[in-house]
Scaffold this active site. Sequence first.
Site, PDB file in Angstrom:
ATOM      1  N   ASN A  63     -13.724   5.465  -5.133  1.00  0.00           N
ATOM      2  CA  ASN A  63     -12.458   5.847  -4.574  1.00  0.00           C
ATOM      3  C   ASN A  63     -11.368   5.498  -5.823  1.00  0.00           C
ATOM      4  OD1 ASN A  63     -10.027   4.760  -2.947  1.00  0.00           O
ATOM      5  ND2 ASN A  63     -11.101   5.573  -1.290  1.00  0.00           N
ATOM      6  N   ARG A  97      -4.157  -6.426   3.688  1.00  0.00           N
ATOM      7  CA  ARG A  97      -3.093  -5.949   2.675  1.00  0.00           C
ATOM      8  C   ARG A  97      -3.625  -6.131   1.388  1.00  0.00           C
ATOM      9  NH1 ARG A  97      -0.088  -9.759   6.083  1.00  0.00           N
ATOM     10  NH2 ARG A  97      -0.286 -11.756   5.083  1.00  0.00           N
ATOM     11  N   GLY A 152      -3.538  -4.322  -1.283  1.00  0.00           N
ATOM     12  CA  GLY A 152      -2.723  -3.545  -2.109  1.00  0.00           C
ATOM     13  C   GLY A 152      -3.588  -3.053  -3.387  1.00  0.00           C
ATOM     14  N   LEU A 153      -4.632  -2.529  -2.987  1.00  0.00           N
ATOM     15  CA  LEU A 153      -5.642  -1.921  -4.280  1.00  0.00           C
ATOM     16  C   LEU A 153      -5.559  -2.913  -5.576  1.00  0.00           C
ATOM     17  CD1 LEU A 153      -4.483   1.825  -4.346  1.00  0.00           C
ATOM     18  CD2 LEU A 153      -6.830   0.737  -3.936  1.00  0.00           C
ATOM     19  N   GLY A 174     -11.507   0.786  -4.162  1.00  0.00           N
ATOM     20  CA  GLY A 174     -10.409   1.559  -5.050  1.00  0.00           C
ATOM     21  C   GLY A 174     -10.292   1.052  -6.412  1.00  0.00           C
ATOM     22  N   SER A 224      -4.026   4.641   1.536  1.00  0.00           N
ATOM     23  CA  SER A 224      -3.948   3.332   1.979  1.00  0.00           C
ATOM     24  C   SER A 224      -2.278   2.781   2.185  1.00  0.00           C
ATOM     25  CB  SER A 224      -4.204   2.585   0.420  1.00  0.00           C
ATOM     26  OG  SER A 224      -3.984   0.794   0.584  1.00  0.00           O
ATOM     27  N   LYS A 260      -8.976  11.231   1.073  1.00  0.00           N
ATOM     28  CA  LYS A 260      -9.269  10.462   2.309  1.00  0.00           C
ATOM     29  C   LYS A 260      -8.002  10.613   3.030  1.00  0.00           C
ATOM     30  CE  LYS A 260     -11.141   5.879   3.543  1.00  0.00           C
ATOM     31  NZ  LYS A 260     -11.713   4.755   3.219  1.00  0.00           N
ATOM     32  N   PHE A 263     -15.205  -2.424   0.138  1.00  0.00           N
ATOM     33  CA  PHE A 263     -16.516  -3.695   0.176  1.00  0.00           C
ATOM     34  C   PHE A 263     -16.539  -4.140  -1.294  1.00  0.00           C
ATOM     35  CE2 PHE A 263     -20.675  -5.399  -0.171  1.00  0.00           C
ATOM     36  CZ  PHE A 263     -20.447  -6.327   0.831  1.00  0.00           C
TER      37      PHE A 263
END
Length: 358
Positions: free
Chosen positions: A139, A111, A113-114, A85, A173, A211, A63
């Site tokens: 994270n 998606r 993708g960090l 993240g 992820s 995680k 979030f």
Amino acid sequence: MIAAAFPLVRPLLHRLDAERAHDLTLRALSLLPPGKPAADDPRLAVDLLGRRFPNPVGLAAGFDKGARVPDAMLGLGFGFVEVGGVVPRPQPGNPQPRAFRLAADRAVINRYGLNSEGLDVVAGRLRARAGRPGIVGVNIGANKESTDRLADYVACTRTLAPLVDFVTVNVSSPNTLGLRDLQGEAFLDELLARTVEARDATGAKAAVFLKIAPDLALDALDAICATALKRGVQALVVSNTTVARPESLQEKSLARETGGLSGRPLFGPATRMLAQTRLRVVDRLPLVGVGGVDSAEAAWTKILAGASLIQLYSALVYDGPGLMDRIKAGLLQRMAAEGASALSQVVGRDAEALARAA
């Protein structure tokens, strides 16, 4: 005030692309002075890892990737907040569009993708809130183009561990190529050893969480639990989004989008994985239950499956921040019906049955 306004604002937000609506929400929250949440009923408090969580309901990672609004979210009544993240170097993530609402299913596919502003930016924001109340974790992941992903986790840990209450190692992820490969036993063993070592070298008291994915085979789960215990991980977060697409999904066209599925359809598989994890670690390792939490009943079930803490995110898209008060009130009602004075009295009680649930 924010909770009361959400039913009016939601139709406007849902006319926008999901990512655009999310960005506007973050911008609005960042402009508002953080509120002070009403004191939680002490029966909801969770004493864990040397910290007192005022209630067990946390905000999941994703979030607030850039740590822009952790205090605003704590002000809405979350018991703790996980930002990120975060990866060491800024990266844009995957091309847009990359987030989709499956409204009929109360689900989301992403998606991203960090996508991240990078370690320096996030660390600067976390330093700026030093000394403020509330439990905040981060994270961490690895850059997509990194040639040494283990070093990326170490770099994030060294910088961020002194600034937060916990660091969550994200190897689950589905949107970064090869990231889930780090859940393999040999990779994971070295990764966790180096992450814990990096945390210890800073002298920080931040806990290290791990995680995991909901799509693991049970023999892989066996190895992950054993490795986490061996390497001194202090909690497991179960679980990340799923790459599966249940036949029950109603939004058939959107369901074909690639990415991780979250929200209500994730509740069943994530809760089964949570219960299976509880059967393996029993009370040697606390668990954080994530995936499909959108009601007090769902939160209660996660606790019965083995979660000492829970997290949510996707449900906010549909229910807004008022969901927090409804969940906490519902948990208190269930505790009263059970004659429980603390949530710890029921953690994992139904793990065996929920591990087998269809």
